[in-house]
Design an enzyme around this catalytic site. Sequence first.
Site, PDB file in Angstrom:
ATOM      1  N   ASP A 121       0.841  -1.195   0.000  1.00  0.00           N
ATOM      2  CA  ASP A 121       0.000   0.000   0.000  1.00  0.00           C
ATOM      3  C   ASP A 121       0.874   1.243   0.000  1.00  0.00           C
ATOM      4  OD1 ASP A 121      -2.822   1.167   0.487  1.00  0.00           O
ATOM      5  OD2 ASP A 121      -1.517   2.221   1.896  1.00  0.00           O
ATOM      6  N   TYR A 159       3.819   9.296   0.200  1.00  0.00           N
ATOM      7  CA  TYR A 159       4.831   8.611   1.026  1.00  0.00           C
ATOM      8  C   TYR A 159       6.244   8.785   0.474  1.00  0.00           C
ATOM      9  CZ  TYR A 159       0.495   6.336   2.597  1.00  0.00           C
ATOM     10  OH  TYR A 159      -0.781   6.081   3.038  1.00  0.00           O
ATOM     11  N   LYS A 172      -1.931   6.155  -4.381  1.00  0.00           N
ATOM     12  CA  LYS A 172      -2.978   7.173  -4.177  1.00  0.00           C
ATOM     13  C   LYS A 172      -2.585   8.521  -4.775  1.00  0.00           C
ATOM     14  CE  LYS A 172      -3.471   4.874   0.275  1.00  0.00           C
ATOM     15  NZ  LYS A 172      -2.123   4.633   0.789  1.00  0.00           N
ATOM     16  N   HIS A 217      -6.733  10.031  -2.442  1.00  0.00           N
ATOM     17  CA  HIS A 217      -6.230   9.900  -1.068  1.00  0.00           C
ATOM     18  C   HIS A 217      -7.169  10.556  -0.042  1.00  0.00           C
ATOM     19  CE1 HIS A 217      -2.110   9.292   1.074  1.00  0.00           C
ATOM     20  NE2 HIS A 217      -3.089   9.111   1.914  1.00  0.00           N
ATOM     21  N   ASN A 264     -10.563   7.884   2.858  1.00  0.00           N
ATOM     22  CA  ASN A 264     -11.001   8.945   3.782  1.00  0.00           C
ATOM     23  C   ASN A 264     -12.315   9.595   3.338  1.00  0.00           C
ATOM     24  OD1 ASN A 264      -8.714   8.863   5.665  1.00  0.00           O
ATOM     25  ND2 ASN A 264      -7.525   9.509   3.879  1.00  0.00           N
ATOM     26  N   PRO A 303      -3.451   4.332  18.125  1.00  0.00           N
ATOM     27  CA  PRO A 303      -2.487   5.386  18.452  1.00  0.00           C
ATOM     28  C   PRO A 303      -1.038   5.037  18.109  1.00  0.00           C
ATOM     29  CG  PRO A 303      -3.453   4.424  20.462  1.00  0.00           C
ATOM     30  CD  PRO A 303      -4.209   3.874  19.307  1.00  0.00           C
ATOM     31  N   GLU A 326       4.949   8.426  17.221  1.00  0.00           N
ATOM     32  CA  GLU A 326       6.191   8.970  16.648  1.00  0.00           C
ATOM     33  C   GLU A 326       5.957  10.323  15.976  1.00  0.00           C
ATOM     34  OE1 GLU A 326       7.426   6.772  12.794  1.00  0.00           O
ATOM     35  OE2 GLU A 326       6.083   5.378  13.806  1.00  0.00           O
ATOM     36  N   ASN A 380      10.261  -4.442  11.351  1.00  0.00           N
ATOM     37  CA  ASN A 380      10.886  -5.492  12.149  1.00  0.00           C
ATOM     38  C   ASN A 380      10.501  -6.860  11.564  1.00  0.00           C
ATOM     39  OD1 ASN A 380      10.307  -7.564  14.257  1.00  0.00           O
ATOM     40  ND2 ASN A 380      11.309  -6.080  15.596  1.00  0.00           N
ATOM     41  N   ARG A 400       7.917  -9.076  13.466  1.00  0.00           N
ATOM     42  CA  ARG A 400       6.556  -8.524  13.417  1.00  0.00           C
ATOM     43  C   ARG A 400       5.959  -8.633  12.021  1.00  0.00           C
ATOM     44  NH1 ARG A 400       7.305  -2.969  16.863  1.00  0.00           N
ATOM     45  NH2 ARG A 400       7.227  -3.879  18.937  1.00  0.00           N
ATOM     46  N   GLN A 458       4.490 -12.047  11.910  1.00  0.00           N
ATOM     47  CA  GLN A 458       3.268 -12.247  12.720  1.00  0.00           C
ATOM     48  C   GLN A 458       2.086 -11.450  12.160  1.00  0.00           C
ATOM     49  OE1 GLN A 458       2.662  -9.795  16.424  1.00  0.00           O
ATOM     50  NE2 GLN A 458       4.785 -10.380  16.789  1.00  0.00           N
ATOM     51  N   ASN A 459       2.350 -10.271  11.580  1.00  0.00           N
ATOM     52  CA  ASN A 459       1.240  -9.468  11.047  1.00  0.00           C
ATOM     53  C   ASN A 459       0.601 -10.118   9.816  1.00  0.00           C
ATOM     54  OD1 ASN A 459       1.828  -7.625  13.030  1.00  0.00           O
ATOM     55  ND2 ASN A 459       2.723  -6.088  11.670  1.00  0.00           N
TER      56      ASN A 459
END
Length: 323
Positions: free
Chosen positions: A45, A50, A79, A112, A168, A220, A225, A275, A278, A281-282
């Site tokens: 995505d 970005y 986007k 976007h 959005n 959150p 960051e 990471n 992660r 696992q995601n």
Amino acid sequence: MAKTTVQLASGHNMPLVGFGLWKVPADQAADTVYNAIKVGYRLFDGAYDYQNEKEAGQGIRRAIEEGLVKREDIFVTTKLWNNYHRKEHALQMAKAQNEAWGLGYIDLYLIHFPVALKYIEPEKRRYPAWWMDDAGTIEVDKVPIRETWEVLESVVDQGIARSIGVSNFQAQAIMDLESYARHPISSLQIEHHPYLVQPELIALAQEMKIAVTAYSSFGPQSYVELQSPRANVSKPLMETDTVKKIAEKHGKTPAQVLLRWATQRGVAVIPKSNNQGRLAQNLDVLSFDLDKAEIDDISGLDVGLRFNDPGFYLTNKPLRIFA
Ligand code: NAD
């Protein structure tokens, strides 16, 4: 076996789990994407906003060249940013973005945000991207969504993108757009997590056969960051008793429970992580099921708390698009 893809109104299939590229630094994006493909990710995505599309495309091309995947195994979403809603800019931007990815076509091209800003030359962009200058000036432009949507439709006709959609957007804009759309709205990408559930919007989209993708699934987490004042007013979702208890019961991590809460209801997810552990696992969030009471308990955390809200963070000129 759990479904791993969702069929879009365009007829193409979209993976239910993907990788989000927001805040992936451009100089790391090629390796991050390449490694994510190795782990098993197939959906990426991205967005002009970005500023890492070219590098992300390089990572995908490397995986294709090495025979890890074929182009058709990969699904790329990107986007159109708010400064380029005018007809001439939107088409130019779609072509430039397609070239930046360098994969022949874009799988899904989204508007976007439902707000047009005055044109700014790409090389003069500031950060945050809503700003026209370092003083934080924001200038909206008067461009109807219809003008932009019709360009997206021509982008499909020209083979630049296979499916198109919005991000959005809320119910009224979606219903209006649907009244003249020649190509279907294939996807709606929205902020969606247990602190901002928006059940009615999701129901409306699903009734209209618009596939919903959730962003910021961890609430959150992504905004700490950015030093968002809203990120600190609530407990991290992964640390709530509700999510922790359900995770323990299933032998999964709180992150996996948050992602399964979405995917089990047919909502696609695009978590971001740099990471390696992660990342894996995601992706593994389709192999277990929550029961209805667990889903309801997680939805019960809803407090209508939106983090990505330009009506809140654009303090010079709030754009209250979610009013
Ligand atoms: P996210 O919800 O994916 O959260 C990312 C944060 O969670 C990072 O701090 C990461 O380190 C942490 N994290 C990731 N996996 C974890 C795990 N397993 N355990 C613990 N912590 C973990 O946040 P996001 O980046 O806001 O959203 C995901 C993607 O959605 C973006 O990258 C982008 O592609 C898309 N997005 C779109 C819009 C839009 O306007 N359409 C807005 C925001 C994000």
